[in-house]
Scaffold this motif. Structure first.
Motif, PDB file in Angstrom:
ATOM      1  N   THR A 266      25.409  95.828 -41.353  1.00 32.27           N
ATOM      2  CA  THR A 266      25.881  96.668 -42.444  1.00 32.27           C
ATOM      3  C   THR A 266      27.045  96.035 -43.186  1.00 32.27           C
ATOM      4  OG1 THR A 266      25.266  98.568 -41.069  1.00 32.27           O
ATOM      5  CG2 THR A 266      26.542  99.024 -43.045  1.00 32.27           C
ATOM      6  N   ARG A 267      27.869  95.267 -42.496  1.00 32.96           N
ATOM      7  CA  ARG A 267      29.007  94.628 -43.155  1.00 32.96           C
ATOM      8  C   ARG A 267      28.584  93.758 -44.326  1.00 32.96           C
ATOM      9  NH1 ARG A 267      32.220  92.994 -37.618  1.00 32.96           N
ATOM     10  NH2 ARG A 267      33.700  94.749 -37.579  1.00 32.96           N
ATOM     11  N   THR A 268      27.403  93.152 -44.229  1.00 39.87           N
ATOM     12  CA  THR A 268      26.963  92.262 -45.300  1.00 39.87           C
ATOM     13  C   THR A 268      26.799  92.997 -46.623  1.00 39.87           C
ATOM     14  OG1 THR A 268      24.618  92.578 -44.718  1.00 39.87           O
ATOM     15  CG2 THR A 268      25.785  90.761 -43.656  1.00 39.87           C
ATOM     16  N   GLU A 269      26.545  94.313 -46.568  1.00 38.55           N
ATOM     17  CA  GLU A 269      26.409  95.094 -47.798  1.00 38.55           C
ATOM     18  C   GLU A 269      27.721  95.168 -48.569  1.00 38.55           C
ATOM     19  OE1 GLU A 269      24.780  98.988 -47.290  1.00 38.55           O
ATOM     20  OE2 GLU A 269      23.529  98.371 -45.599  1.00 38.55           O
ATOM     21  N   PHE A 270      28.839  95.119 -47.842  1.00 38.59           N
ATOM     22  CA  PHE A 270      30.130  95.371 -48.466  1.00 38.59           C
ATOM     23  C   PHE A 270      31.066  94.160 -48.431  1.00 38.59           C
ATOM     24  CE2 PHE A 270      28.418  99.392 -47.034  1.00 38.59           C
ATOM     25  CZ  PHE A 270      28.582 100.196 -48.154  1.00 38.59           C
ATOM     26  N   ASP A 271      30.870  93.254 -47.497  1.00 40.31           N
ATOM     27  CA  ASP A 271      31.814  92.159 -47.319  1.00 40.31           C
ATOM     28  C   ASP A 271      31.371  90.858 -47.961  1.00 40.31           C
ATOM     29  OD1 ASP A 271      33.205  93.987 -45.864  1.00 40.31           O
ATOM     30  OD2 ASP A 271      32.848  93.076 -43.910  1.00 40.31           O
ATOM     31  N   SER A 272      30.097  90.715 -48.272  1.00 43.08           N
ATOM     32  CA  SER A 272      29.619  89.430 -48.764  1.00 43.08           C
ATOM     33  C   SER A 272      29.892  89.229 -50.245  1.00 43.08           C
ATOM     34  CB  SER A 272      28.113  89.293 -48.504  1.00 43.08           C
ATOM     35  OG  SER A 272      27.395  90.313 -49.183  1.00 43.08           O
ATOM     36  N   GLN A 273      30.093  90.333 -50.985  1.00 45.40           N
ATOM     37  CA  GLN A 273      30.246  90.219 -52.429  1.00 45.40           C
ATOM     38  C   GLN A 273      31.592  90.708 -52.931  1.00 45.40           C
ATOM     39  OE1 GLN A 273      26.901  92.310 -54.071  1.00 45.40           O
ATOM     40  NE2 GLN A 273      25.442  90.738 -53.491  1.00 45.40           N
ATOM     41  N   GLN A 274      32.526  90.925 -52.047  1.00 47.50           N
ATOM     42  CA  GLN A 274      33.834  91.382 -52.487  1.00 47.50           C
ATOM     43  C   GLN A 274      34.911  90.893 -51.542  1.00 47.50           C
ATOM     44  OE1 GLN A 274      33.625  95.733 -52.240  1.00 47.50           O
ATOM     45  NE2 GLN A 274      34.820  95.618 -50.389  1.00 47.50           N
ATOM     46  N   ARG A 275      36.091  90.834 -52.058  1.00 47.03           N
ATOM     47  CA  ARG A 275      37.224  90.454 -51.230  1.00 47.03           C
ATOM     48  C   ARG A 275      37.588  91.633 -50.353  1.00 47.03           C
ATOM     49  NH1 ARG A 275      42.490  91.512 -51.854  1.00 47.03           N
ATOM     50  NH2 ARG A 275      42.151  92.250 -53.978  1.00 47.03           N
ATOM     51  N   THR A 276      37.742  91.397 -49.064  1.00 49.69           N
ATOM     52  CA  THR A 276      38.136  92.458 -48.149  1.00 49.69           C
ATOM     53  C   THR A 276      39.588  92.812 -48.380  1.00 49.69           C
ATOM     54  OG1 THR A 276      36.564  91.713 -46.501  1.00 49.69           O
ATOM     55  CG2 THR A 276      38.374  93.115 -45.738  1.00 49.69           C
ATOM     56  N   ALA A 277      39.876  94.127 -48.489  1.00 51.04           N
ATOM     57  CA  ALA A 277      41.253  94.549 -48.699  1.00 51.04           C
ATOM     58  C   ALA A 277      42.059  94.348 -47.436  1.00 51.04           C
ATOM     59  CB  ALA A 277      41.285  96.026 -49.099  1.00 51.04           C
ATOM     60  N   ALA A 278      43.299  93.931 -47.596  1.00 45.97           N
ATOM     61  CA  ALA A 278      44.191  93.752 -46.459  1.00 45.97           C
ATOM     62  C   ALA A 278      45.226  94.845 -46.453  1.00 45.97           C
ATOM     63  CB  ALA A 278      44.882  92.386 -46.547  1.00 45.97           C
ATOM     64  N   VAL A 279      45.570  95.376 -45.274  1.00 47.16           N
ATOM     65  CA  VAL A 279      46.534  96.457 -45.169  1.00 47.16           C
ATOM     66  C   VAL A 279      47.926  95.883 -44.976  1.00 47.16           C
ATOM     67  CG1 VAL A 279      47.156  98.551 -43.946  1.00 47.16           C
ATOM     68  CG2 VAL A 279      44.774  97.834 -44.043  1.00 47.16           C
ATOM     69  N   PRO A 280      48.858  96.109 -45.904  1.00 47.43           N
ATOM     70  CA  PRO A 280      50.220  95.642 -45.687  1.00 47.43           C
ATOM     71  C   PRO A 280      50.813  96.291 -44.456  1.00 47.43           C
ATOM     72  CG  PRO A 280      49.878  96.402 -47.960  1.00 47.43           C
ATOM     73  CD  PRO A 280      48.677  96.812 -47.166  1.00 47.43           C
ATOM     74  N   ALA A 281      51.575  95.506 -43.678  1.00 44.13           N
ATOM     75  CA  ALA A 281      52.155  96.051 -42.448  1.00 44.13           C
ATOM     76  C   ALA A 281      53.045  97.231 -42.728  1.00 44.13           C
ATOM     77  CB  ALA A 281      52.952  94.956 -41.734  1.00 44.13           C
ATOM     78  N   GLN A 282      53.747  97.214 -43.898  1.00 49.68           N
ATOM     79  CA  GLN A 282      54.677  98.301 -44.156  1.00 49.68           C
ATOM     80  C   GLN A 282      53.971  99.612 -44.467  1.00 49.68           C
ATOM     81  OE1 GLN A 282      54.302  95.589 -45.965  1.00 49.68           O
ATOM     82  NE2 GLN A 282      54.439  95.939 -48.177  1.00 49.68           N
ATOM     83  N   LEU A 283      52.658  99.565 -44.757  1.00 54.42           N
ATOM     84  CA  LEU A 283      51.942 100.802 -45.057  1.00 54.42           C
ATOM     85  C   LEU A 283      52.025 101.778 -43.894  1.00 54.42           C
ATOM     86  CD1 LEU A 283      50.014 102.477 -46.811  1.00 54.42           C
ATOM     87  CD2 LEU A 283      48.129 101.307 -45.686  1.00 54.42           C
ATOM     88  N   SER A 284      52.010 101.249 -42.660  1.00 51.94           N
ATOM     89  CA  SER A 284      52.002 102.131 -41.507  1.00 51.94           C
ATOM     90  C   SER A 284      53.289 102.925 -41.372  1.00 51.94           C
ATOM     91  CB  SER A 284      51.772 101.316 -40.230  1.00 51.94           C
ATOM     92  OG  SER A 284      52.807 100.367 -40.060  1.00 51.94           O
ATOM     93  N   ASP A 285      54.321 102.592 -42.168  1.00 50.89           N
ATOM     94  CA  ASP A 285      55.571 103.332 -42.117  1.00 50.89           C
ATOM     95  C   ASP A 285      55.663 104.374 -43.220  1.00 50.89           C
ATOM     96  OD1 ASP A 285      56.545 101.919 -39.926  1.00 50.89           O
ATOM     97  OD2 ASP A 285      57.132 100.246 -41.219  1.00 50.89           O
ATOM     98  N   ARG A 286      54.633 104.453 -44.058  1.00 51.28           N
ATOM     99  CA  ARG A 286      54.660 105.429 -45.143  1.00 51.28           C
ATOM    100  C   ARG A 286      54.103 106.760 -44.658  1.00 51.28           C
ATOM    101  NH1 ARG A 286      55.526 103.164 -50.135  1.00 51.28           N
ATOM    102  NH2 ARG A 286      55.322 100.903 -50.284  1.00 51.28           N
ATOM    103  N   PRO A 287      54.489 107.858 -45.324  1.00 52.18           N
ATOM    104  CA  PRO A 287      53.934 109.154 -44.957  1.00 52.18           C
ATOM    105  C   PRO A 287      52.422 109.159 -45.134  1.00 52.18           C
ATOM    106  CG  PRO A 287      55.830 109.408 -46.411  1.00 52.18           C
ATOM    107  CD  PRO A 287      55.488 107.947 -46.378  1.00 52.18           C
ATOM    108  N   PRO A 288      51.692 109.939 -44.326  1.00 52.25           N
ATOM    109  CA  PRO A 288      50.238 109.968 -44.410  1.00 52.25           C
ATOM    110  C   PRO A 288      49.733 110.317 -45.785  1.00 52.25           C
ATOM    111  CG  PRO A 288      50.998 111.148 -42.471  1.00 52.25           C
ATOM    112  CD  PRO A 288      52.211 110.787 -43.252  1.00 52.25           C
TER     113      PRO A 288
END
Length: 297
Positions: A266-288
């Motif tokens: 299933t990953r090939t449907e979404f990962d082969s034609q687009q750049r995978t988004a990366a989660v900034p480490a500081q995001l985990s410190d933000r409110p939900p």
């Protein structure tokens, strides 16, 4: 069978361009009201539910010493934040069709407020682990059987397959956190029973409301065909009963349902034609609430 999360599993958020139809076709699932509104009703639970999941896991993050699990928690937060955002757009499309979305949201929101106020953080995390198992087994069924979305609008198929893919990737994160900070199987089983009851109740309430607005609530053919599609010999939910019951075993772990091959396909449907988004480490410190709306690129 795997008894733990596979070593090296990567959990990362994606940001596909869904371009959900606007206006949304009222019966986008092949013209079938029951099937369309069953998915619609489940979607309504996700914006607030995903934020609750983020909070319940984040609460225990500082108690986790495993670097890999901490990385997976960051991925979990990023994925759930995106899910909340996209399903909020979905809810607005439904609101535009004249359904009383605010009324349906209020009951679930009130329950979440009650749980946050009255339940211990451990019980909240247990509920998250239970609900993640429910979504994971439904996701596996959807990804493994194209018939579940046969005839549906292509944009909606893409949305639901993306959500199912990421639910499968992070299906054990809340469970693994719970195992490290609490671990009570009795509490987990109680949480599953309660979570199942309210998930079915809220989904049924949304389905009934939308069928009623469509003037189809008392159409027996709609219910006959819909229930057969759910629970008949080839029903989409029938094969999920065994995986659901597995949760109550003493030695259960989500990755005993080994879905690595399904993920890879299933990953090939979404990962082969687009750049995978990366989660900034500081995001985990933000409110939900911010995690659910921020652009995570």
């Amino acid at each position: 069978m795997a008894s733990t999360t596979p070593e090296g599993l990567r959990i990362h958020p994606r940001q596909p361009d869904f371009n959900l139809p606007d206006p949304l076709p009222r019966h986008w699932h092949g013209g079938d009201a029951f099937r369309s509104h069953l998915f619609d009703a489940m979607s309504l639970l996700f914006p607030d539910g995903e934020r609750f999941f983020i909070e319940s896991v984040r609460h225990f993050r500082e108690q986790i010493g495993d670097p890999l699990l901490l990385e997976q928690i960051r991925g979990f937060i990023g994925q759930e934040g995106h899910h909340s955002r996209e399903h909020q757009v979905y809810s607005e499309r439904l609101r535009g069709l004249g359904y009383d979305i605010s009324h349906l949201e209020r009951s679930a929101q009130a329950r979440i407020r009650y749980v946050r106020k009255r339940f211990s953080p451990q019980r909240q995390l247990a509920a998250t682990a239970a609900l993640e198992h429910i979504t994971a087994i439904m996701a596996a069924g959807l990804l493994s059987n194209p018939r579940h979305l046969e005839g549906a609008h292509p944009g909606m198929v893409r949305l639901w397959r993306w959500h199912a893919l990421e639910e499968t990737e992070h299906k054990a994160v809340a469970f693994d956190v719970y195992s490290q900070v609490c671990g009570s199987r009795k509490l987990l089983r109680r949480a599953m029973l309660l979570s199942t009851f309210f998930f079915v109740l809220d989904t049924s309430r949304g389905l009934i409301h939308m069928l009623k607005r469509d003037g189809l609530l008392w159409n027996w053919r709609v219910w006959r065909d819909g229930l057969c599609w759910m629970w008949g010999r080839q029903g989409v939910f029938r094969p999920l009963l065994g995986p659901y019951r597995d949760f109550f075993r003493r030695d259960f772990h989500p990755w005993q349902h080994d879905s690595r091959e399904l993920l890879q396909r299933t990953r090939t449907e979404f990962d082969s034609q687009q750049r995978t988004a990366a989660v900034p480490a500081q995001l985990s410190d933000r409110p939900p609430s911010e995690a659910s709306i921020l652009d995570l690129t």
